[in-house]
Write a protein that holds these residues in place. Structure first.
Motif, PDB file in Angstrom:
ATOM      1  N   ALA A  35       0.819  -1.221   0.000  1.00 20.16           N
ATOM      2  CA  ALA A  35       0.000   0.000   0.000  1.00 20.16           C
ATOM      3  C   ALA A  35       0.848   1.265   0.000  1.00 20.16           C
ATOM      4  N   HIS A  36       2.154   1.122   0.168  1.00 17.62           N
ATOM      5  CA  HIS A  36       3.056   2.283   0.216  1.00 17.62           C
ATOM      6  C   HIS A  36       4.289   1.977  -0.642  1.00 17.62           C
ATOM      7  N   ARG A  37       4.111   2.008  -1.950  1.00 15.18           N
ATOM      8  CA  ARG A  37       5.190   1.677  -2.868  1.00 15.18           C
ATOM      9  C   ARG A  37       6.091   2.879  -3.147  1.00 15.18           C
ATOM     10  N   ARG A  38       5.578   4.078  -2.946  1.00 21.44           N
ATOM     11  CA  ARG A  38       6.351   5.305  -3.130  1.00 21.44           C
ATOM     12  C   ARG A  38       6.169   6.183  -1.895  1.00 21.44           C
ATOM     13  N   PRO A  51      15.015   9.801  12.263  1.00 22.79           N
ATOM     14  CA  PRO A  51      14.987  11.242  11.994  1.00 22.79           C
ATOM     15  C   PRO A  51      15.227  11.562  10.518  1.00 22.79           C
ATOM     16  N   VAL A  52      14.675  12.678  10.073  1.00 22.17           N
ATOM     17  CA  VAL A  52      14.743  13.037   8.658  1.00 22.17           C
ATOM     18  C   VAL A  52      16.180  13.136   8.169  1.00 22.17           C
ATOM     19  N   SER A  53      17.056  13.756   8.963  1.00 20.84           N
ATOM     20  CA  SER A  53      18.444  13.925   8.517  1.00 20.84           C
ATOM     21  C   SER A  53      19.133  12.577   8.309  1.00 20.84           C
ATOM     22  N   SER A  54      18.892  11.635   9.245  1.00 19.61           N
ATOM     23  CA  SER A  54      19.485  10.296   9.107  1.00 19.61           C
ATOM     24  C   SER A  54      18.846   9.544   7.951  1.00 19.61           C
ATOM     25  N   THR A  55      17.533   9.741   7.778  1.00 22.50           N
ATOM     26  CA  THR A  55      16.839   9.089   6.671  1.00 22.50           C
ATOM     27  C   THR A  55      17.412   9.543   5.340  1.00 22.50           C
ATOM     28  N   LEU A  56      17.653  10.835   5.203  1.00 24.30           N
ATOM     29  CA  LEU A  56      18.209  11.378   3.957  1.00 24.30           C
ATOM     30  C   LEU A  56      19.585  10.780   3.679  1.00 24.30           C
ATOM     31  N   ARG A  57      20.409  10.683   4.705  1.00 23.60           N
ATOM     32  CA  ARG A  57      21.756  10.148   4.523  1.00 23.60           C
ATOM     33  C   ARG A  57      21.723   8.656   4.158  1.00 23.60           C
ATOM     34  N   LEU A  58      20.913   7.882   4.895  1.00 27.78           N
ATOM     35  CA  LEU A  58      20.823   6.446   4.620  1.00 27.78           C
ATOM     36  C   LEU A  58      20.199   6.178   3.259  1.00 27.78           C
ATOM     37  N   ALA A  59      19.156   6.939   2.919  1.00 22.40           N
ATOM     38  CA  ALA A  59      18.507   6.758   1.626  1.00 22.40           C
ATOM     39  C   ALA A  59      19.481   7.029   0.491  1.00 22.40           C
ATOM     40  N   GLY A  60      20.355   8.027   0.676  1.00 20.24           N
ATOM     41  CA  GLY A  60      21.360   8.325  -0.351  1.00 20.24           C
ATOM     42  C   GLY A  60      22.315   7.156  -0.558  1.00 20.24           C
ATOM     43  N   ARG A  61      22.713   6.519   0.541  1.00 19.85           N
ATOM     44  CA  ARG A  61      23.620   5.380   0.425  1.00 19.85           C
ATOM     45  C   ARG A  61      22.916   4.195  -0.232  1.00 19.85           C
ATOM     46  N   LEU A  62      21.641   4.001   0.113  1.00 16.89           N
ATOM     47  CA  LEU A  62      20.890   2.906  -0.497  1.00 16.89           C
ATOM     48  C   LEU A  62      20.661   3.161  -1.985  1.00 16.89           C
ATOM     49  N   MET A  63      20.447   4.417  -2.357  1.00 11.52           N
ATOM     50  CA  MET A  63      20.299   4.750  -3.769  1.00 11.52           C
ATOM     51  C   MET A  63      21.595   4.492  -4.533  1.00 11.52           C
ATOM     52  N   ALA A  64      22.724   4.824  -3.919  1.00  9.95           N
ATOM     53  CA  ALA A  64      24.010   4.605  -4.584  1.00  9.95           C
ATOM     54  C   ALA A  64      24.235   3.122  -4.868  1.00  9.95           C
ATOM     55  N   TRP A  65      23.736   2.269  -3.995  1.00 11.42           N
ATOM     56  CA  TRP A  65      23.889   0.816  -4.173  1.00 11.42           C
ATOM     57  C   TRP A  65      22.829   0.249  -5.112  1.00 11.42           C
ATOM     58  N   GLY A  66      21.707   0.965  -5.270  1.00  6.63           N
ATOM     59  CA  GLY A  66      20.638   0.500  -6.141  1.00  6.63           C
ATOM     60  C   GLY A  66      19.463  -0.101  -5.406  1.00  6.63           C
ATOM     61  N   GLN A  75      10.033  11.276  -4.728  1.00  9.96           N
ATOM     62  CA  GLN A  75       9.522  10.129  -3.983  1.00  9.96           C
ATOM     63  C   GLN A  75      10.454   8.931  -4.150  1.00  9.96           C
ATOM     64  N   TYR A  76      10.618   8.200  -3.067  1.00 10.76           N
ATOM     65  CA  TYR A  76      11.488   7.027  -3.075  1.00 10.76           C
ATOM     66  C   TYR A  76      10.679   5.765  -3.352  1.00 10.76           C
ATOM     67  N   SER A  77      11.332   4.789  -3.976  1.00 19.84           N
ATOM     68  CA  SER A  77      10.728   3.468  -4.203  1.00 19.84           C
ATOM     69  C   SER A  77      11.845   2.430  -4.151  1.00 19.84           C
ATOM     70  N   ILE A  78      11.442   1.163  -4.036  1.00 22.48           N
ATOM     71  CA  ILE A  78      12.423   0.071  -3.986  1.00 22.48           C
ATOM     72  C   ILE A  78      13.149  -0.027  -5.323  1.00 22.48           C
ATOM     73  N   GLY A  79      14.466  -0.217  -5.278  1.00 21.31           N
ATOM     74  CA  GLY A  79      15.270  -0.294  -6.491  1.00 21.31           C
ATOM     75  C   GLY A  79      15.364  -1.696  -7.064  1.00 21.31           C
ATOM     76  N   LEU A  80      15.681  -1.760  -8.338  1.00 22.47           N
ATOM     77  CA  LEU A  80      15.759  -3.047  -9.031  1.00 22.47           C
ATOM     78  C   LEU A  80      16.910  -3.915  -8.531  1.00 22.47           C
ATOM     79  N   VAL A  85      19.189  -9.256  -6.408  1.00 19.29           N
ATOM     80  CA  VAL A  85      19.734 -10.024  -5.292  1.00 19.29           C
ATOM     81  C   VAL A  85      18.749 -11.103  -4.858  1.00 19.29           C
ATOM     82  N   ALA A  86      17.468 -10.737  -4.763  1.00 15.48           N
ATOM     83  CA  ALA A  86      16.460 -11.705  -4.318  1.00 15.48           C
ATOM     84  C   ALA A  86      16.363 -12.895  -5.264  1.00 15.48           C
ATOM     85  N   SER A  87      16.632 -12.681  -6.540  1.00 12.94           N
ATOM     86  CA  SER A  87      16.537 -13.776  -7.512  1.00 12.94           C
ATOM     87  C   SER A  87      17.598 -14.841  -7.275  1.00 12.94           C
TER      88      SER A  87
END
Length: 268
Positions: A35-38, A51-66, A75-80, A85-87
């Motif tokens: 129900a919350h894909r984005r 906290p928002v500041s930590s979320t921004l930093r962690l989200a940036g690292r997760l985006m860099a990894w994909g 808006q953020y969403s799960i990356g491919l 990896v799950a496959s």
């Protein structure tokens, strides 16, 4: 045994000292669901408790990894990369590779939903689905969780689960989705159902909703007659012939079991 959920954070509070960064990263990923894909940055912060500041930093690292992606609206969403990896999961990929031809055959014959699932603790994870254009909508999505006690594939998996898993489920208050908590399923009724599934090597479950549905499922067995997965078909009750369809589903399950190395003595 089901892993304990992480302690709920209070927004604005610093996480417990020494909490690994990886745990906070997982909390961000767990903020997404069907129900919350984005999610915006603030929604991601609120739903994860970070906290928002930590979320921004962690989200940036997760985006860099994909692991996360961000669209033009921020808006953020799960990356491919997570799908990639799950496959690689042995219980998903190897099982899917063997099961897909049999699922395809069942889908061609039934023109309905054909599903593949595995048990994880006291829940079921749907790992694959074939659907035709004429299939009716279903409640559960691929990758989503399915109850053990009130679905066709759940019953097929539970009936052939280790005894301690069965007793754990039977010891809990069990109700049907959407039913009041006081309308519980008596353990004796569920025991009889599981005994019948073991005897028939087939689970038939009827769901009475606006569009009554029937699920027909069979266990995919490994050593010692323990289910490693289940295959099933979901179709409207008005077109269902559960016993006739059950023969095809059970045959597919037995064939998959053999190809996965189940001892011939298991298949009767």
């Amino acid at each position: 045994m089901v892993a304990a959920s992480p302690a709920k954070r209070v927004r604005g509070k610093r996480p417990p000292e020494g909490e690994p960064v990886v745990d906070r990263a997982f909390s961000l990923l767990a903020a997404f669901d069907a129900a919350h894909r984005r999610l915006t940055l603030r929604e991601l912060s609120r739903r994860s408790g970070i906290p928002v500041s930590s979320t921004l930093r962690l989200a940036g690292r997760l985006m860099a990894w994909g692991a996360l992606e961000r669209d033009d609206e921020g808006q953020y969403s799960i990356g491919l990369r997570l799908l990639e990896v799950a496959s690689l999961a042995p219980r998903g990929h190897g099982l899917r590779q063997v099961a897909l031809p049999f699922m395809s055959d069942l889908a061609a014959v039934t023109q309905q939903h054909v599903q593949l699932a595995v048990r994880e603790g006291l829940e079921v994870t749907l790992v694959e689905r074939f659907s035709s254009h004429s299939s009716v909508p279903v409640r559960y999505r691929v990758g989503g969780k399915i109850p053990l006690h009130c679905t066709g594939m759940g019953l097929a998996l539970l009936a052939f689960a280790p005894v301690d898993v069965q007793e754990d489920v039977l010891s809990r208050p069990l109700s049907l989705p959407g039913e009041p908590d006081q309308n519980l399923i008596p353990p004796a009724v569920l025991r009889r159902t599981l005994a019948e599934v073991r005897r028939e090597r087939l689970a038939i479950y009827r769901r009475l909703e606006a569009e009554p549905m029937v699920a027909v499922a069979a266990p995919i067995l490994g050593e010692h007659e323990v289910a490693i997965a289940a295959i099933g078909v979901v179709l409207p009750e008005r077109v269902a012939q559960p016993r006739r369809l059950g023969y095809a589903v059970r045959t597919a399950a037995q064939s998959i079991s053999r190809q996965l190395g189940a001892p011939s003595a298991v298949m009767r």
